[in-house]
Enzyme design. Structure first.
Site, short mmCIF file in Angstrom:
data_model
loop_
_atom_site.label_atom_id
_atom_site.label_comp_id
_atom_site.label_asym_id
_atom_site.label_seq_id
_atom_site.Cartn_x
_atom_site.Cartn_y
_atom_site.Cartn_z
N ASP A 81 -23.78 -53.94 8.44
CA ASP A 81 -23.36 -52.76 7.91
C ASP A 81 -23.19 -52.88 6.47
OD1 ASP A 81 -21.31 -54.13 8.82
OD2 ASP A 81 -20.00 -52.61 8.97
N GLU A 143 -18.55 -54.41 10.71
CA GLU A 143 -17.60 -55.60 10.11
C GLU A 143 -16.92 -54.69 9.10
OE1 GLU A 143 -16.46 -58.45 6.98
OE2 GLU A 143 -17.53 -56.67 6.76
#
Length: 383
Positions: A81, A143
């Site tokens: 991400d 994350e």
């Protein structure tokens, strides 16, 4: 590097597949496109790939790709991400890889989707038939927000590597320790009323003044009792980042909010820190009958500490020609290390480029990173 064009193509495809993580639903995206790319690429070079849905996410997945079997070996980990991008502040399309001035620009080039393309490039030149121990690739979700992907993967304990590298941008310098992060919202509920008769109300701002005084005592307690000289700021920090209360000068304030940020050292667990906050505010809650509440603004991140003197740290220091360091930002390392592996954070690019408009990876890191990954794989999986 024989396939520079292939590497650039892979970078381009990763950057062109948006995978923004955000707590706000209207900005949050699935990482499915990135997972599909990585699954295809690693399967093509002989890896067994497993896609794992991440609970409590908005259609997010982890990917674990493995070559070989059994315990031991190496885990190369990273997140799929990115943070949201600043609309109007980029000089080019954040989802189009743009090359200029010996830099590759794009959202995720540095932090950190590009790492997977470099890992794939390194693997293409490795003698896979000579592997004695397994190589694992973890591509995790979320994350940048909850770290739920790494947390979920660590809980499964489906692999047991000897060593792990998390490819966050560290300028290819190994990182063996970092602080954690706790962000909390503190709310005081008083009783509003006309300012001409203070006795008929309970002023939340005045109570918040007492809350802040107690928190400053906690701040000093943390500085006095927790210390790690390896950090540039060798004690836990506390920041008052936001405060808001009241709506008019002639009204008794009925509600006041304070947002705080605490950065704990290794050895100070988030649960312990959360309880310390509650304990320091308990006398105020007793005096005003539960008017103070404390809640997480978003999930915290645990601090992390490995050993700069263990065999893996020494080897990576030698291969990277850089002594192990400590940093102040948080990563997935505390969760990956729960697999029982010696864990370091090391990857291409500078952390100064992370979360910035016009994020880029300098092209000087491309060959260096591929060569270093090859050496790490060789020592962990073949030698």
């Amino acid at each position: 590097m024989n396939s520079f064009a292939d590497l650039k193509s892979n970078f381009s495809q990763l950057i062109a597949s948006p995978s923004i993580s955000a707590l706000e639903e209207n900005q949050d995206m699935s990482n499915q496109g990135v997972i599909d790319l990585l699954q295809t690429w690693f399967a093509e070079v002989g890896f067994t790939c497993t896609v794992q849905p991440v609970e409590d996410s908005r259609n997010k997945h982890n990917l674990i790709a493995t070559f070989g079997s059994g315990k031991g070996g190496l885990l190369l980990a990273g997140h799929t991400d990115t943070v949201p991008f600043d609309e109007g502040r980029w000089s080019q399309d954040p989802f189009t890889l743009t090359e200029k001035d010996n830099r590759w620009y794009g959202l995720g080039t540095c932090d950190m989707k590009g790492f997977f393309a470099l890992v794939l490039e390194a693997i293409k030149d490795m003698p896979l038939a000579q592997f004695k121990r397994p190589l694992h690739i973890l591509a995790s979700a979320d994350e940048e927000t909850t770290m739920n992907g790494a947390k979920a993967f660590a809980q499964k304990k489906s692999i047991a590597p000897d060593y792990a590298i998390i490819g966050e941008p560290t300028s290819l310098k190994p990182v063996y320790m970092h602080k954690g992060h706790l962000a909390q919202g503190i709310r005081v509920i008083g009783k509003s009323g006309h300012s001409s008769d203070p006795a008929k109300g309970i002023n939340a701002i005045e109570i918040m003044h007492q809350v802040m005084a107690q928190l400053l005592k906690l701040k000093q307690h943390l500085a006095d009792n927790y210390r790690e000289e390896a950090f540039s700021v060798p004690y836990p920090t506390m920041n008052f980042g936001h405060v808001h209360g009241g709506d008019a000068a002639n009204r008794i304030c009925g509600c006041c909010d304070l947002h705080i940020d605490i950065r704990p050292l290794p050895g100070l667990e988030l649960e312990v820190l959360e309880q310390l906050v509650i304990n320091y505010l308990a006398p105020i809650n007793e005096q005003y009958l539960g008017c103070v509440t404390v809640a997480a603004l978003y999930p915290g991140s645990e601090p992390f500490a490995d050993n700069a003197e263990n065999s893996w740290s020494k080897l990576v220091a030698e291969l990277s020609a850089s002594a192990p360091e400590v940093v102040n930002y948080a990563t997935e390392a505390p969760y990956i290390s729960k697999l029982g592996c010696q864990t370091l954070v090391l990857g291409p690019g500078s952390i100064e480029q992370a979360h910035q408009p016009d994020e880029y990876l300098e092209t000087k890191y491309l060959n260096k990173t591929v060569d270093l990954i090859k050496q790490l794989i060789y020592h962990a999986c073949i030698k």
